[in-house]
Design a protein around this motif. Structure first.
Motif, PDB file in Angstrom:
ATOM      1  N   PRO A   1      11.241 -14.188  -6.772  1.00 13.08           N
ATOM      2  CA  PRO A   1       9.913 -14.670  -7.151  1.00 13.08           C
ATOM      3  C   PRO A   1       9.277 -13.775  -8.204  1.00 13.08           C
ATOM      4  CG  PRO A   1       9.903 -13.704  -4.945  1.00 13.08           C
ATOM      5  CD  PRO A   1      11.319 -13.845  -5.346  1.00 13.08           C
ATOM      6  N   ALA A   2       8.451 -14.366  -9.057  1.00 12.57           N
ATOM      7  CA  ALA A   2       7.825 -13.625 -10.150  1.00 12.57           C
ATOM      8  C   ALA A   2       6.632 -12.800  -9.692  1.00 12.57           C
ATOM      9  CB  ALA A   2       7.394 -14.583 -11.251  1.00 12.57           C
ATOM     10  N   THR A   3       6.167 -13.045  -8.478  1.00 13.44           N
ATOM     11  CA  THR A   3       5.060 -12.278  -7.917  1.00 13.44           C
ATOM     12  C   THR A   3       5.479 -11.691  -6.576  1.00 13.44           C
ATOM     13  OG1 THR A   3       4.152 -14.261  -6.856  1.00 13.44           O
ATOM     14  CG2 THR A   3       3.326 -13.697  -9.063  1.00 13.44           C
ATOM     15  N   ALA A   4       4.749 -10.684  -6.141  1.00 11.03           N
ATOM     16  CA  ALA A   4       5.093 -10.018  -4.886  1.00 11.03           C
ATOM     17  C   ALA A   4       4.799 -10.923  -3.694  1.00 11.03           C
ATOM     18  CB  ALA A   4       4.305  -8.721  -4.752  1.00 11.03           C
ATOM     19  N   PRO A   5       5.756 -11.072  -2.786  1.00 10.44           N
ATOM     20  CA  PRO A   5       5.488 -11.834  -1.558  1.00 10.44           C
ATOM     21  C   PRO A   5       4.565 -11.044  -0.640  1.00 10.44           C
ATOM     22  CG  PRO A   5       7.650 -10.818  -1.451  1.00 10.44           C
ATOM     23  CD  PRO A   5       7.126 -10.536  -2.826  1.00 10.44           C
ATOM     24  N   ALA A   6       4.016 -11.712   0.339  1.00 17.98           N
ATOM     25  CA  ALA A   6       3.115 -11.036   1.284  1.00 17.98           C
ATOM     26  C   ALA A   6       3.848  -9.978   2.082  1.00 17.98           C
ATOM     27  CB  ALA A   6       2.474 -12.060   2.215  1.00 17.98           C
ATOM     28  N   GLN A   7       5.117 -10.224   2.376  1.00 18.00           N
ATOM     29  CA  GLN A   7       5.940  -9.276   3.121  1.00 18.00           C
ATOM     30  C   GLN A   7       7.290  -9.116   2.425  1.00 18.00           C
ATOM     31  OE1 GLN A   7       6.179 -10.956   7.090  1.00 18.00           O
ATOM     32  NE2 GLN A   7       4.380  -9.796   7.751  1.00 18.00           N
ATOM     33  N   SER A   8       7.896  -7.954   2.639  1.00 17.70           N
ATOM     34  CA  SER A   8       9.219  -7.728   2.067  1.00 17.70           C
ATOM     35  C   SER A   8      10.242  -8.693   2.649  1.00 17.70           C
ATOM     36  CB  SER A   8       9.681  -6.291   2.338  1.00 17.70           C
ATOM     37  OG  SER A   8       9.054  -5.379   1.472  1.00 17.70           O
ATOM     38  N   ALA A   9      11.203  -9.065   1.833  1.00 21.58           N
ATOM     39  CA  ALA A   9      12.317  -9.865   2.324  1.00 21.58           C
ATOM     40  C   ALA A   9      13.129  -9.046   3.323  1.00 21.58           C
ATOM     41  CB  ALA A   9      13.196 -10.303   1.155  1.00 21.58           C
ATOM     42  N   ALA A  10      13.769  -9.730   4.244  1.00 22.74           N
ATOM     43  CA  ALA A  10      14.609  -9.034   5.217  1.00 22.74           C
ATOM     44  C   ALA A  10      15.829  -8.450   4.519  1.00 22.74           C
ATOM     45  CB  ALA A  10      15.043  -9.998   6.312  1.00 22.74           C
ATOM     46  N   LEU A  11      16.292  -7.308   5.012  1.00 22.27           N
ATOM     47  CA  LEU A  11      17.511  -6.716   4.487  1.00 22.27           C
ATOM     48  C   LEU A  11      18.690  -7.488   5.052  1.00 22.27           C
ATOM     49  CD1 LEU A  11      16.743  -2.890   4.688  1.00 22.27           C
ATOM     50  CD2 LEU A  11      17.092  -4.244   2.626  1.00 22.27           C
TER      51      LEU A  11
ATOM     52  N   PHE B   1      15.376  -4.152  -5.117  1.00 17.94           N
ATOM     53  CA  PHE B   1      14.459  -4.647  -6.142  1.00 17.94           C
ATOM     54  C   PHE B   1      13.113  -4.961  -5.488  1.00 17.94           C
ATOM     55  CE2 PHE B   1      18.642  -5.451  -7.864  1.00 17.94           C
ATOM     56  CZ  PHE B   1      18.507  -5.225  -9.225  1.00 17.94           C
ATOM     57  N   TYR B   2      12.045  -4.550  -6.159  1.00 13.65           N
ATOM     58  CA  TYR B   2      10.703  -4.705  -5.598  1.00 13.65           C
ATOM     59  C   TYR B   2       9.734  -5.325  -6.595  1.00 13.65           C
ATOM     60  CZ  TYR B   2      12.264  -1.181  -2.166  1.00 13.65           C
ATOM     61  OH  TYR B   2      12.943  -0.482  -1.205  1.00 13.65           O
ATOM     62  N   ARG B   3       8.701  -5.945  -6.047  1.00 11.71           N
ATOM     63  CA  ARG B   3       7.520  -6.330  -6.812  1.00 11.71           C
ATOM     64  C   ARG B   3       6.280  -5.824  -6.081  1.00 11.71           C
ATOM     65  NH1 ARG B   3       8.400  -9.299 -11.212  1.00 11.71           N
ATOM     66  NH2 ARG B   3      10.243 -10.659 -11.352  1.00 11.71           N
ATOM     67  N   VAL B   4       5.209  -5.661  -6.843  1.00  7.29           N
ATOM     68  CA  VAL B   4       3.947  -5.159  -6.297  1.00  7.29           C
ATOM     69  C   VAL B   4       2.847  -6.152  -6.635  1.00  7.29           C
ATOM     70  CG1 VAL B   4       2.213  -3.322  -6.510  1.00  7.29           C
ATOM     71  CG2 VAL B   4       4.626  -2.742  -6.362  1.00  7.29           C
ATOM     72  N   LYS B   5       1.928  -6.330  -5.736  1.00  5.99           N
ATOM     73  CA  LYS B   5       0.808  -7.248  -5.938  1.00  5.99           C
ATOM     74  C   LYS B   5       0.057  -6.909  -7.220  1.00  5.99           C
ATOM     75  CE  LYS B   5      -3.353  -8.980  -3.636  1.00  5.99           C
ATOM     76  NZ  LYS B   5      -4.245  -8.837  -2.440  1.00  5.99           N
ATOM     77  N   ASP B   6      -0.295  -7.944  -7.967  1.00  4.59           N
ATOM     78  CA  ASP B   6      -1.090  -7.832  -9.202  1.00  4.59           C
ATOM     79  C   ASP B   6      -0.357  -7.091 -10.317  1.00  4.59           C
ATOM     80  OD1 ASP B   6      -3.217  -9.146  -7.936  1.00  4.59           O
ATOM     81  OD2 ASP B   6      -4.037  -7.264  -7.173  1.00  4.59           O
ATOM     82  N   SER B   7       0.967  -7.033 -10.242  1.00  5.51           N
ATOM     83  CA  SER B   7       1.756  -6.415 -11.304  1.00  5.51           C
ATOM     84  C   SER B   7       2.899  -7.352 -11.680  1.00  5.51           C
ATOM     85  CB  SER B   7       2.330  -5.069 -10.868  1.00  5.51           C
ATOM     86  OG  SER B   7       3.252  -4.579 -11.830  1.00  5.51           O
TER      87      SER B   7
ATOM     88  N   LYS C   1       4.262   7.378  -9.897  1.00  5.42           N
ATOM     89  CA  LYS C   1       4.682   7.382 -11.298  1.00  5.42           C
ATOM     90  C   LYS C   1       4.931   5.959 -11.798  1.00  5.42           C
ATOM     91  CE  LYS C   1       6.399  12.079 -11.609  1.00  5.42           C
ATOM     92  NZ  LYS C   1       7.524  12.984 -11.895  1.00  5.42           N
ATOM     93  N   LEU C   2       5.460   5.114 -10.936  1.00  2.88           N
ATOM     94  CA  LEU C   2       5.663   3.718 -11.313  1.00  2.88           C
ATOM     95  C   LEU C   2       4.347   2.958 -11.349  1.00  2.88           C
ATOM     96  CD1 LEU C   2       8.815   2.857  -9.168  1.00  2.88           C
ATOM     97  CD2 LEU C   2       8.730   2.909 -11.668  1.00  2.88           C
ATOM     98  N   PHE C   3       3.496   3.219 -10.360  1.00  2.00           N
ATOM     99  CA  PHE C   3       2.232   2.492 -10.225  1.00  2.00           C
ATOM    100  C   PHE C   3       1.087   3.473  -9.956  1.00  2.00           C
ATOM    101  CE2 PHE C   3       5.612  -0.380  -8.771  1.00  2.00           C
ATOM    102  CZ  PHE C   3       5.416  -1.449  -9.629  1.00  2.00           C
ATOM    103  N   PRO C   4       0.559   4.108 -11.004  1.00  2.00           N
ATOM    104  CA  PRO C   4      -0.533   5.066 -10.809  1.00  2.00           C
ATOM    105  C   PRO C   4      -1.731   4.466 -10.076  1.00  2.00           C
ATOM    106  CG  PRO C   4       0.358   5.249 -13.016  1.00  2.00           C
ATOM    107  CD  PRO C   4       0.996   4.039 -12.408  1.00  2.00           C
ATOM    108  N   SER C   5      -1.951   3.162 -10.233  1.00  2.25           N
ATOM    109  CA  SER C   5      -3.101   2.536  -9.579  1.00  2.25           C
ATOM    110  C   SER C   5      -2.987   2.554  -8.069  1.00  2.25           C
ATOM    111  CB  SER C   5      -3.260   1.091 -10.064  1.00  2.25           C
ATOM    112  OG  SER C   5      -2.111   0.320  -9.731  1.00  2.25           O
ATOM    113  N   LEU C   6      -1.758   2.623  -7.543  1.00  2.09           N
ATOM    114  CA  LEU C   6      -1.596   2.647  -6.091  1.00  2.09           C
ATOM    115  C   LEU C   6      -2.155   3.928  -5.482  1.00  2.09           C
ATOM    116  CD1 LEU C   6       1.938   1.112  -5.376  1.00  2.09           C
ATOM    117  CD2 LEU C   6      -0.314   0.118  -4.944  1.00  2.09           C
ATOM    118  N   SER C   7      -2.190   5.004  -6.262  1.00  2.00           N
ATOM    119  CA  SER C   7      -2.715   6.255  -5.717  1.00  2.00           C
ATOM    120  C   SER C   7      -4.179   6.096  -5.322  1.00  2.00           C
ATOM    121  CB  SER C   7      -2.543   7.401  -6.720  1.00  2.00           C
ATOM    122  OG  SER C   7      -3.312   7.162  -7.882  1.00  2.00           O
TER     123      SER C   7
END
Length: 228
Positions: free
Chosen positions: A92-102, A116-122, A196-202
């Motif tokens: 998906p092009a946007t972050a899901p509400a929860q991580s996919a199962a391994l 591979f990860y996505r973050v909300k609003d990024s 470092k990847l997402f300074p806004s998360l700090s």
């Protein structure tokens, strides 16, 4: 020095005392106003949740550490979308509400772990590759929206106590027995990868000021090779 693997940059092995010293200097900044016991409990709960949801159980120290790094990233808002390049291409092009199962193939390799990860609003797609180097693990992280690659070296023995050979059927197959010093792992991952990847998360994760120190022992940022 550690050898170069798969086009990824290597780094010198560092002593545990050096890493602990620098991690302690960042402790207040990377955990904010959280008490150490609360931060440790949060890290342990993240590890418990990750361990409980596995299709393919942890069977080695490398499995355990790769899973613990994933648990910390997931706890801090990075949502897993794939564990291989083919699946990532249709993620998906946007972050899901929860991580996919391994799925069953997450630990097939035993020497390279890819998430591979996505973050909300990024719009960024982040790839985190953990490479096993004898008793250490090199965690490399990069975003498709930036040129830098961030690297963290971890010693397995610092964060994994034991992995029972019997697997989930063993009474010792619990996060409390498998993992150790997860609070320190959380600090290391936050300092060298997440922030470092997402300074806004700090700003979201911390209630205290960030460190202004320019160098963190145990991690580095470099120009990431294309297609790594």
């Amino acid at each position: 020095p550690l050898k170069q693997e798969g086009g990824l940059l290597s780094q010198q092995t560092r002593s545990r005392s050096d890493v602990v010293y620098v991690l302690n200097t960042h402790r207040a900044h990377t955990l904010g106003e959280e008490r150490p016991d609360r931060a440790a409990a949060m890290a342990l709960e993240a590890a418990k949740s990750a361990l409980a949801g596995l299709e393919s159980p942890v069977s080695s120290h490398a499995d355990a550490l790769a899973l613990a790094v994933h648990a910390v990233l997931d706890n801090d808002g990075l949502r897993l979308v794939a564990t291989d390049e083919d699946a990532a291409a249709s993620a998906p092009a946007t972050a899901p509400a929860q991580s996919a199962a391994l799925g069953s193939g997450w630990n097939r390799s035993q020497d390279v772990y890819t998430f591979f990860y996505r973050v909300k609003d990024s719009p960024a797609l982040v790839v985190v590759k953990s490479l096993v180097m004898e008793d250490a693990m090199l965690v490399h992280a990069a975003s498709d929206r930036a040129d830098d690659m961030h690297t963290l070296e971890l010693r397995m023995g610092d964060f994994v106590q034991c992995v029972p050979a019997e697997g989930p059927s063993s009474a010792l197959y619990k996060a409390e027995h498998i993992f150790s010093d997860l609070e320190a792992l959380m600090r290391a991952v936050r300092i060298n990868i997440t922030f470092k990847l997402f300074p806004s998360l700090s700003k979201k994760l911390l209630s205290g000021p960030q460190s202004t120190c320019g160098t963190e022992e145990g991690g580095r940022s470099t120009a990431g090779p294309a297609g790594w």
